[in-house]
Design a protein around this motif. Sequence first.
Motif, PDB file in Angstrom:
ATOM      1  N   GLY A 141      27.406  -2.403  -1.046  1.00 28.84           N
ATOM      2  CA  GLY A 141      27.740  -2.131  -2.444  1.00 28.84           C
ATOM      3  C   GLY A 141      27.010  -3.070  -3.386  1.00 28.84           C
ATOM      4  N   GLY A 142      26.893  -4.343  -2.990  1.00 23.95           N
ATOM      5  CA  GLY A 142      26.163  -5.309  -3.804  1.00 23.95           C
ATOM      6  C   GLY A 142      24.677  -5.019  -3.857  1.00 23.95           C
ATOM      7  N   LEU A 143      24.087  -4.610  -2.727  1.00 25.33           N
ATOM      8  CA  LEU A 143      22.658  -4.290  -2.700  1.00 25.33           C
ATOM      9  C   LEU A 143      22.341  -3.163  -3.674  1.00 25.33           C
ATOM     10  CD1 LEU A 143      21.847  -4.400   1.135  1.00 25.33           C
ATOM     11  CD2 LEU A 143      21.417  -6.138  -0.588  1.00 25.33           C
ATOM     12  N   MET A 144      23.213  -2.173  -3.714  1.00 30.37           N
ATOM     13  CA  MET A 144      22.995  -1.026  -4.599  1.00 30.37           C
ATOM     14  C   MET A 144      22.968  -1.451  -6.073  1.00 30.37           C
ATOM     15  SD  MET A 144      22.928   2.057  -3.159  1.00 30.37           S
ATOM     16  CE  MET A 144      23.294   2.795  -1.587  1.00 30.37           C
ATOM     17  N   VAL A 145      24.060  -2.029  -6.512  1.00 30.61           N
ATOM     18  CA  VAL A 145      24.217  -2.263  -7.959  1.00 30.61           C
ATOM     19  C   VAL A 145      23.322  -3.400  -8.446  1.00 30.61           C
ATOM     20  CG1 VAL A 145      26.217  -3.787  -7.698  1.00 30.61           C
ATOM     21  CG2 VAL A 145      25.909  -2.538  -9.815  1.00 30.61           C
ATOM     22  N   LEU A 146      23.161  -4.445  -7.644  1.00 31.06           N
ATOM     23  CA  LEU A 146      22.392  -5.594  -8.113  1.00 31.06           C
ATOM     24  C   LEU A 146      20.894  -5.315  -8.138  1.00 31.06           C
ATOM     25  CD1 LEU A 146      24.373  -8.444  -6.316  1.00 31.06           C
ATOM     26  CD2 LEU A 146      24.318  -7.960  -8.760  1.00 31.06           C
ATOM     27  N   SER A 147      20.393  -4.554  -7.175  1.00 25.97           N
ATOM     28  CA  SER A 147      18.958  -4.249  -7.187  1.00 25.97           C
ATOM     29  C   SER A 147      18.590  -3.460  -8.434  1.00 25.97           C
ATOM     30  CB  SER A 147      18.555  -3.475  -5.921  1.00 25.97           C
ATOM     31  OG  SER A 147      19.287  -2.272  -5.813  1.00 25.97           O
ATOM     32  N   MET A 148      19.462  -2.532  -8.848  1.00 26.19           N
ATOM     33  CA  MET A 148      19.196  -1.765 -10.066  1.00 26.19           C
ATOM     34  C   MET A 148      19.300  -2.650 -11.312  1.00 26.19           C
ATOM     35  SD  MET A 148      18.501   1.227  -9.006  1.00 26.19           S
ATOM     36  CE  MET A 148      18.548   2.123 -10.542  1.00 26.19           C
ATOM     37  N   ALA A 149      20.275  -3.563 -11.316  1.00 29.75           N
ATOM     38  CA  ALA A 149      20.475  -4.420 -12.493  1.00 29.75           C
ATOM     39  C   ALA A 149      19.331  -5.418 -12.658  1.00 29.75           C
ATOM     40  CB  ALA A 149      21.809  -5.155 -12.380  1.00 29.75           C
ATOM     41  N   ILE A 150      18.798  -5.932 -11.542  1.00 27.54           N
ATOM     42  CA  ILE A 150      17.726  -6.931 -11.616  1.00 27.54           C
ATOM     43  C   ILE A 150      16.456  -6.326 -12.197  1.00 27.54           C
ATOM     44  CG2 ILE A 150      16.215  -8.413 -10.211  1.00 27.54           C
ATOM     45  CD1 ILE A 150      18.644  -8.940  -8.404  1.00 27.54           C
ATOM     46  N   VAL A 151      16.245  -5.028 -11.991  1.00 28.73           N
ATOM     47  CA  VAL A 151      15.097  -4.365 -12.612  1.00 28.73           C
ATOM     48  C   VAL A 151      15.156  -4.544 -14.127  1.00 28.73           C
ATOM     49  CG1 VAL A 151      13.976  -2.141 -13.064  1.00 28.73           C
ATOM     50  CG2 VAL A 151      14.777  -2.675 -10.776  1.00 28.73           C
ATOM     51  N   GLY A 152      16.359  -4.450 -14.691  1.00 27.34           N
ATOM     52  CA  GLY A 152      16.528  -4.646 -16.128  1.00 27.34           C
ATOM     53  C   GLY A 152      16.205  -6.067 -16.561  1.00 27.34           C
ATOM     54  N   ASP A 153      16.382  -7.051 -15.649  1.00 22.30           N
ATOM     55  CA  ASP A 153      16.021  -8.432 -15.960  1.00 22.30           C
ATOM     56  C   ASP A 153      14.518  -8.656 -15.875  1.00 22.30           C
ATOM     57  OD1 ASP A 153      18.659  -9.212 -16.305  1.00 22.30           O
ATOM     58  OD2 ASP A 153      18.926  -9.742 -14.195  1.00 22.30           O
ATOM     59  N   LEU A 154      13.866  -7.910 -14.988  1.00 23.28           N
ATOM     60  CA  LEU A 154      12.455  -8.156 -14.700  1.00 23.28           C
ATOM     61  C   LEU A 154      11.495  -7.499 -15.680  1.00 23.28           C
ATOM     62  CD1 LEU A 154      12.207  -7.851 -10.803  1.00 23.28           C
ATOM     63  CD2 LEU A 154      11.814  -9.885 -12.178  1.00 23.28           C
ATOM     64  N   VAL A 155      11.812  -6.293 -16.117  1.00 24.05           N
ATOM     65  CA  VAL A 155      10.834  -5.532 -16.906  1.00 24.05           C
ATOM     66  C   VAL A 155      11.455  -5.067 -18.220  1.00 24.05           C
ATOM     67  CG1 VAL A 155       9.515  -4.738 -14.909  1.00 24.05           C
ATOM     68  CG2 VAL A 155      11.435  -3.382 -15.705  1.00 24.05           C
ATOM     69  N   PRO A 156      10.628  -4.910 -19.249  1.00 24.50           N
ATOM     70  CA  PRO A 156      11.133  -4.451 -20.550  1.00 24.50           C
ATOM     71  C   PRO A 156      11.533  -2.984 -20.499  1.00 24.50           C
ATOM     72  CG  PRO A 156       8.740  -4.640 -20.606  1.00 24.50           C
ATOM     73  CD  PRO A 156       9.192  -5.210 -19.300  1.00 24.50           C
ATOM     74  N   PRO A 157      12.300  -2.512 -21.493  1.00 30.05           N
ATOM     75  CA  PRO A 157      12.804  -1.140 -21.474  1.00 30.05           C
ATOM     76  C   PRO A 157      11.726  -0.089 -21.278  1.00 30.05           C
ATOM     77  CG  PRO A 157      13.867  -2.374 -23.218  1.00 30.05           C
ATOM     78  CD  PRO A 157      12.828  -3.269 -22.642  1.00 30.05           C
ATOM     79  N   ARG A 158      10.551  -0.341 -21.896  1.00 33.00           N
ATOM     80  CA  ARG A 158       9.494   0.665 -21.850  1.00 33.00           C
ATOM     81  C   ARG A 158       9.078   0.990 -20.416  1.00 33.00           C
ATOM     82  NH1 ARG A 158       4.274  -0.725 -21.732  1.00 33.00           N
ATOM     83  NH2 ARG A 158       4.793  -2.788 -22.500  1.00 33.00           N
ATOM     84  N   GLU A 159       9.233   0.029 -19.487  1.00 29.46           N
ATOM     85  CA  GLU A 159       8.714   0.221 -18.136  1.00 29.46           C
ATOM     86  C   GLU A 159       9.797   0.538 -17.115  1.00 29.46           C
ATOM     87  OE1 GLU A 159       6.067  -2.779 -16.825  1.00 29.46           O
ATOM     88  OE2 GLU A 159       5.113  -3.038 -18.763  1.00 29.46           O
ATOM     89  N   ARG A 160      11.062   0.516 -17.538  1.00 26.43           N
ATOM     90  CA  ARG A 160      12.128   0.668 -16.539  1.00 26.43           C
ATOM     91  C   ARG A 160      12.139   2.044 -15.893  1.00 26.43           C
ATOM     92  NH1 ARG A 160      16.842  -2.578 -19.796  1.00 26.43           N
ATOM     93  NH2 ARG A 160      15.555  -4.429 -20.119  1.00 26.43           N
TER      94      ARG A 160
END
Length: 696
Positions: A141-160
Amino acid sequence: MAGDAHGTTGQARHPQPSAARPTGRDARTEEHVPGNVLVSIGALLLGMLLAALDQTIVSTALPTIVSELGGMNHLSWVVTAYMLAATAVTPLWGKLGDQYGRKRLFQTAILIFLVGSALCGMAQNMAELIAFRAVQGLGGGGLMVLSMAIVGDLVPPRERGRYQGLFGAVFGATSVLGPLLGGLFTEHLSWRWVFYVNLPVGVVALAVIAAVLHIPRRTTRHVIDYLGTFLIASVATCLVLVASLGGTTWSWGSPQIIALAVLGAVLAVAFVAVERRAAEPVLPLKLFRIRTFTLSAVISFVVGFAMFGAMTYLPTFLQVVQGVTPTMSGVHMLPMVLGLLLASTASGQIVSRTGRWKVFPVAGTAVTTVGLLLLHQLDEHSPTWEMSVFFFVFGLGLGLVMQVLVLIVQNAVSYEDLGVATSGATFFRSIGASFGVAVFGTIFAGRLGGKLTDAFRGAQLPPGVSVDALEADPRGIAALPPGLRPPALQAYASSITDVFLYAAPVALLGFVLAWFLHEDRLRGSVTAPDVTETLASNPVERSSYDEVCRALSVLGTREGRREVYRKIIERAGYDLLPAAGWLLLRVRRYGVVEPAVLAERTSVPLHVIMAGARQVEERHLAVREGLDLLLTERGREIADDLARAREESLAELLGDWWGPDRPRDLIQLVTELNGELCGSERERPHDGRPATAGVG
């Protein structure tokens, strides 16, 4: 939304000198976006791969696992334990990540998942395997939600949108590869390698994350609804225990089953009371006042019930009744996965483009019902082509409805509830999946014993072979005399296919409920969700901000870049080339650009840039200073109008979410996306040139 003006989506990336770094929120993003971002995304994809694969890889190994460990009547719990645990902890992982930072939590989730995998591989009996699968689910459950959330930390909205597409591709791939890999490992190594294979992949993911993943420590304070999470998980567990143990381990009228049912009801009442008072409820009760959400939740439950129940028992039918190898049972499952992926992708795209969606849940539940009735027709003599057609029809029905349910829920709720409503829709599918697998298991186990007894009534069984032994271990069929094998196979076949007959009325209920959905007009920002929301059983929780960000960035990437700028210019009321409008916005953003260097920094051809530059000079919107272009007073006015036109276009897509009391983070998102479209921070005018203009 890359800043090119001629219809291409590519974008050159070049390092940015420290003197030219932007400030504010974009600067925080810029610090960790360079070269190693792809390596970081790769590590996140590995983490997602682990969790996604474990939902499908086990199914083809189940008949072999049961043969070795015994306990055919508890087969369903190998799947159910993982799903229940993952579903229960998903909201917790998401909010703890917001509060304490996601990197360490993601590493913790991987470790828990790997410990669970190692223990599953070493399990010596069915009870141990079920318990260790629950441990796996806590990490999954953690792998699912956190991997998606970290994308938001790594890249700006335009690239998500681009990166979330990669996660969708991983899910699509695992739905195909899972049954195949499960069969290969089971047949050529051991069923234990279905779990051991996670260990090297997880270790690589841990090492890469420790070395290259650097994300800012942006904490968001939450009042975490621990009690609500515990209660909803307990209610679901009680329901599943009643469904799986009633009529098999204990009779329906036994004190144990009655006690479980009463306990479930009491916990449900307690859950409602707690959620009414919770500051941040795990499932806000006000959502159920929205008819579309309530109906969608019930239909999601039905879809999960049918899909995962069938996916769990079809490999058993193929291996035991049809006699195919574990690997080939995975191959036989591919038509179902193909139908699901085709229909899911097509329906989502059609809805996003036309705005009409009601036909899909109605048609999807109808086709799913037909698919279940077709699966009921299968027996030990069914040819491969017939099974493939029936599997494809069943997958087609599921695919037609899955994508759309998330989309219509997003369309029905207010902005503040967008994130929790999206995860709520998949939450009910997860509960339906757990419940469906348990109910299917109860029906199968309850009918198998009686049918085997009837099949061998009056027959002389060989020494060491009994009805109980055949029920616990299907490999015993091979030890039967040739004359006794057909009735044993028929007993197994009819017990499994009867499961699909009992599931058909549940799917039919979904069909009836789908007619009561009210087809509200879709907001322009509501687009087809990514595949992670379609195939995952876990209710991945994202904030409302993240959901709108994903929708708008996906929408932006779908448009041709030339068309984007043409519409901006037309809305602002000017007659300019798309490249001219693009140049004006870039000069507004950076203060100055050099057209020739800009052609090197972006994927826009030099001749397109020069045509735009000529037009802005001829119309006295910009002037040359050496090789650089600077805006005139008139040029700045037009650039301001163009920037305003794009912001209005984005706001228009948000519909009633962009009301007078719109939240600050939504205003921030529209401004940010508007600025990113007008020019990317990483496409600098030329090296070392400071950014002298504000956000575009």
